[in-house]
Motif scaffolding. Structure first.
Motif, PDB file in Angstrom:
ATOM      1  N   MET A 148      68.420  20.457  58.570  1.00  0.00           N
ATOM      2  CA  MET A 148      69.049  19.361  59.317  1.00  0.00           C
ATOM      3  C   MET A 148      68.124  18.011  59.025  1.00  0.00           C
ATOM      4  O   MET A 148      67.088  18.108  58.980  1.00  0.00           O
ATOM      5  CB  MET A 148      68.715  19.851  60.658  1.00  0.00           C
ATOM      6  N   GLU A 149      69.065  16.969  58.930  1.00  0.00           N
ATOM      7  CA  GLU A 149      68.425  15.749  58.603  1.00  0.00           C
ATOM      8  C   GLU A 149      68.091  14.949  59.878  1.00  0.00           C
ATOM      9  O   GLU A 149      68.815  15.427  60.922  1.00  0.00           O
ATOM     10  CB  GLU A 149      69.345  14.912  57.764  1.00  0.00           C
ATOM     11  N   LYS A 150      67.179  14.154  60.079  1.00  0.00           N
ATOM     12  CA  LYS A 150      66.807  13.152  61.021  1.00  0.00           C
ATOM     13  C   LYS A 150      67.243  12.107  60.981  1.00  0.00           C
ATOM     14  O   LYS A 150      67.177  11.308  59.813  1.00  0.00           O
ATOM     15  CB  LYS A 150      65.355  13.420  61.409  1.00  0.00           C
ATOM     16  N   CYS A 151      67.829  11.458  61.805  1.00  0.00           N
ATOM     17  CA  CYS A 151      68.499  10.032  61.803  1.00  0.00           C
ATOM     18  C   CYS A 151      67.102   9.137  61.645  1.00  0.00           C
ATOM     19  O   CYS A 151      66.192   9.090  62.387  1.00  0.00           O
ATOM     20  CB  CYS A 151      69.071   9.401  62.808  1.00  0.00           C
ATOM     21  N   PRO A 152      67.256   8.122  60.575  1.00  0.00           N
ATOM     22  CA  PRO A 152      65.942   7.088  60.224  1.00  0.00           C
ATOM     23  C   PRO A 152      65.944   6.003  61.437  1.00  0.00           C
ATOM     24  O   PRO A 152      65.012   5.347  61.356  1.00  0.00           O
ATOM     25  CB  PRO A 152      66.189   6.818  58.938  1.00  0.00           C
ATOM     26  N   TYR A 153      67.047   5.896  62.208  1.00  0.00           N
ATOM     27  CA  TYR A 153      66.992   4.915  63.126  1.00  0.00           C
ATOM     28  C   TYR A 153      66.683   5.303  64.553  1.00  0.00           C
ATOM     29  O   TYR A 153      66.119   4.536  65.178  1.00  0.00           O
ATOM     30  CB  TYR A 153      68.508   4.490  63.340  1.00  0.00           C
ATOM     31  N   CYS A 154      67.187   6.615  65.020  1.00  0.00           N
ATOM     32  CA  CYS A 154      66.951   7.083  66.348  1.00  0.00           C
ATOM     33  C   CYS A 154      66.209   8.197  66.307  1.00  0.00           C
ATOM     34  O   CYS A 154      65.864   8.953  67.574  1.00  0.00           O
ATOM     35  CB  CYS A 154      68.240   7.081  67.199  1.00  0.00           C
ATOM     36  N   SER A 155      65.776   9.062  65.057  1.00  0.00           N
ATOM     37  CA  SER A 155      65.086  10.446  64.843  1.00  0.00           C
ATOM     38  C   SER A 155      65.973  11.660  65.517  1.00  0.00           C
ATOM     39  O   SER A 155      65.302  12.540  65.506  1.00  0.00           O
ATOM     40  CB  SER A 155      63.694  10.351  65.407  1.00  0.00           C
ATOM     41  N   LYS A 156      67.070  11.440  66.126  1.00  0.00           N
ATOM     42  CA  LYS A 156      67.816  12.490  66.514  1.00  0.00           C
ATOM     43  C   LYS A 156      68.409  13.260  65.459  1.00  0.00           C
ATOM     44  O   LYS A 156      68.573  12.682  64.340  1.00  0.00           O
ATOM     45  CB  LYS A 156      68.873  12.163  67.360  1.00  0.00           C
ATOM     46  N   ASP A 157      68.899  14.565  65.621  1.00  0.00           N
ATOM     47  CA  ASP A 157      69.581  15.529  64.511  1.00  0.00           C
ATOM     48  C   ASP A 157      70.713  14.724  64.017  1.00  0.00           C
ATOM     49  O   ASP A 157      71.498  14.304  64.908  1.00  0.00           O
ATOM     50  CB  ASP A 157      69.661  16.937  64.795  1.00  0.00           C
ATOM     51  N   MET A 158      70.959  14.736  62.802  1.00  0.00           N
ATOM     52  CA  MET A 158      72.334  14.289  62.188  1.00  0.00           C
ATOM     53  C   MET A 158      73.240  15.461  61.624  1.00  0.00           C
ATOM     54  O   MET A 158      72.767  16.534  61.565  1.00  0.00           O
ATOM     55  CB  MET A 158      72.264  13.366  61.013  1.00  0.00           C
ATOM     56  N   LEU A 159      74.573  15.225  61.855  1.00  0.00           N
ATOM     57  CA  LEU A 159      75.461  16.242  61.189  1.00  0.00           C
ATOM     58  C   LEU A 159      75.912  16.032  59.875  1.00  0.00           C
ATOM     59  O   LEU A 159      76.059  15.189  59.373  1.00  0.00           O
ATOM     60  CB  LEU A 159      76.854  16.068  62.045  1.00  0.00           C
ATOM     61  N   ASP A 160      75.791  17.249  59.045  1.00  0.00           N
ATOM     62  CA  ASP A 160      75.910  17.326  57.688  1.00  0.00           C
ATOM     63  C   ASP A 160      77.448  17.209  57.564  1.00  0.00           C
ATOM     64  O   ASP A 160      78.323  18.048  58.186  1.00  0.00           O
ATOM     65  CB  ASP A 160      75.210  18.583  57.159  1.00  0.00           C
ATOM     66  N   GLY A 161      77.871  16.446  56.457  1.00  0.00           N
ATOM     67  CA  GLY A 161      79.131  16.506  55.983  1.00  0.00           C
ATOM     68  C   GLY A 161      79.569  15.871  55.003  1.00  0.00           C
ATOM     69  O   GLY A 161      78.892  15.801  54.020  1.00  0.00           O
ATOM     70  N   THR A 162      80.848  15.619  54.489  1.00  0.00           N
ATOM     71  CA  THR A 162      81.145  14.956  53.399  1.00  0.00           C
ATOM     72  C   THR A 162      82.163  13.720  53.711  1.00  0.00           C
ATOM     73  O   THR A 162      82.878  13.711  54.480  1.00  0.00           O
ATOM     74  CB  THR A 162      82.127  15.971  52.631  1.00  0.00           C
ATOM     75  N   LEU A 163      81.694  12.777  52.687  1.00  0.00           N
ATOM     76  CA  LEU A 163      82.672  11.422  52.989  1.00  0.00           C
ATOM     77  C   LEU A 163      83.585  11.601  51.833  1.00  0.00           C
ATOM     78  O   LEU A 163      83.365  11.835  50.676  1.00  0.00           O
ATOM     79  CB  LEU A 163      81.592  10.276  52.867  1.00  0.00           C
TER      80      LEU A 163
END
Length: 73
Positions: free
Chosen positions: A1-16
């Motif tokens: 799980m990646e952490k948001c570089p702006y708020c440090s919360k967990d980010m959701l993995d997906g596809t653009l």
């Protein structure tokens, strides 16, 4: 799980996803030209003529940011 570089919360993995063209990122100071959609831009993700353009991306639902690692699409 990646952490948001702006708020440090967990980010959701997906596809653009794109549609018939490759995904593009265009610098704010560049204009769109007919036939050269993003002259001076950066192609992001993979694109095969018979498939949808896509790039792995992470989304932070808290601060509403999408992060794309262009070297690992």
């Amino acid at each position: 799980m990646e952490k948001c570089p702006y708020c440090s919360k967990d980010m959701l993995d997906g596809t653009l996803l794109g549609d018939r063209k490759a995904l593009k990122w265009k610098p704010r100071d560049k204009t769109l030209l007919p036939g050269l959609w993003a002259c001076g831009g950066l192609t992001v993700g993979s694109h095969v003529p018979t498939a949808r353009a896509e790039a792995r991306a992470w989304f932070c639902s808290y601060c509403r940011k999408v992060i794309i690692d262009v070297d690992n699409c």
